[in-house]
Design a protein around this motif. Structure first.
Motif, PDB file in Angstrom:
ATOM      1  N   ALA A  24      -0.189 -11.531   6.948  1.00  0.00           N
ATOM      2  CA  ALA A  24       1.115 -10.714   6.635  1.00  0.00           C
ATOM      3  C   ALA A  24       1.585 -11.184   7.696  1.00  0.00           C
ATOM      4  N   GLU A  25       1.484 -10.866   9.131  1.00  0.00           N
ATOM      5  CA  GLU A  25       2.805 -11.213  10.530  1.00  0.00           C
ATOM      6  C   GLU A  25       3.205 -12.884   9.394  1.00  0.00           C
ATOM      7  N   LEU A  28       5.863 -11.756   7.841  1.00  0.00           N
ATOM      8  CA  LEU A  28       6.777 -11.109   8.319  1.00  0.00           C
ATOM      9  C   LEU A  28       7.895 -11.609   9.636  1.00  0.00           C
ATOM     10  N   PHE A  35       8.696  -6.347  13.402  1.00  0.00           N
ATOM     11  CA  PHE A  35       7.177  -5.291  12.996  1.00  0.00           C
ATOM     12  C   PHE A  35       6.437  -5.519  14.423  1.00  0.00           C
ATOM     13  N   VAL A  40       0.781  -3.222  11.292  1.00  0.00           N
ATOM     14  CA  VAL A  40       0.534  -4.323  10.790  1.00  0.00           C
ATOM     15  C   VAL A  40      -0.834  -4.528  10.842  1.00  0.00           C
ATOM     16  N   ARG A  44      -2.596  -3.859   7.117  1.00  0.00           N
ATOM     17  CA  ARG A  44      -2.514  -5.737   6.545  1.00  0.00           C
ATOM     18  C   ARG A  44      -2.425  -5.962   4.941  1.00  0.00           C
ATOM     19  N   ILE A  47       0.125  -3.395   2.765  1.00  0.00           N
ATOM     20  CA  ILE A  47       1.356  -3.720   3.093  1.00  0.00           C
ATOM     21  C   ILE A  47       1.345  -5.557   1.980  1.00  0.00           C
ATOM     22  N   TYR A  51       3.175  -5.198  -1.124  1.00  0.00           N
ATOM     23  CA  TYR A  51       4.683  -6.424  -1.277  1.00  0.00           C
ATOM     24  C   TYR A  51       4.089  -7.109  -3.070  1.00  0.00           C
ATOM     25  N   TYR A  81       6.175  -2.873   3.751  1.00  0.00           N
ATOM     26  CA  TYR A  81       6.026  -2.592   5.075  1.00  0.00           C
ATOM     27  C   TYR A  81       6.710  -0.889   6.125  1.00  0.00           C
ATOM     28  N   SER A  82       8.374  -1.235   5.333  1.00  0.00           N
ATOM     29  CA  SER A  82       8.213   0.736   5.793  1.00  0.00           C
ATOM     30  C   SER A  82       7.378   1.578   5.212  1.00  0.00           C
TER      31      SER A  82
END
Length: 115
Positions: A24-25, A28, A35, A40, A44, A47, A51, A81-82
């Motif tokens: 995920a990182e 992003l 973020f 996260v 994770r 998210i 997505y 993410y939001s």
């Protein structure tokens, strides 16, 4: 591994540049989405599943050139993410385990357990 942010000036296509993204990182950072690591860390999988769900609902992304497609990818990632910044996995119900309508109502009699 240091993730490079997406750049239309890159020699790589968007698909090629995204090939090495695994976390995920990574996603992003690649799409330059600010973020909170705590959000996260806790969410994770949720998210990334959200997505994926947003991407699968977006029509005809393959037909877009790299730059506009990257903008859509980024927008959907920001949205995913939001969803978890001010909420939690149980409320958002992204993964199958949270989508059950009937919370574990299985009854096992004591005599079957002692058997």
């Amino acid at each position: 591994m240091t993730v490079q942010r997406f750049s239309p000036e890159s020699d790589l296509s968007l698909d090629d540049a995204m090939e090495d993204l695994v976390s995920a990182e990574d996603f992003l950072e690649f799409f330059d989405v600010p973020f909170d690591q705590t959000v996260v860390h806790i969410n994770r999988l949720h998210i990334m599943q959200r997505y994926h769900d947003y991407l699968s609902q977006a029509p005809d992304l393959e037909e877009l050139a790299d730059e506009p497609r990257a903008a859509v990818y980024r927008q959907l990632l920001v949205r995913a993410y939001s969803d978890f910044v001010n909420s939690d996995a149980q409320t958002e119900k992204v993964l199958k385990v949270f989508k059950r309508n009937d919370p574990q109502s299985t009854f096992v009699p004591l005599d079957q357990l002692l058997g």
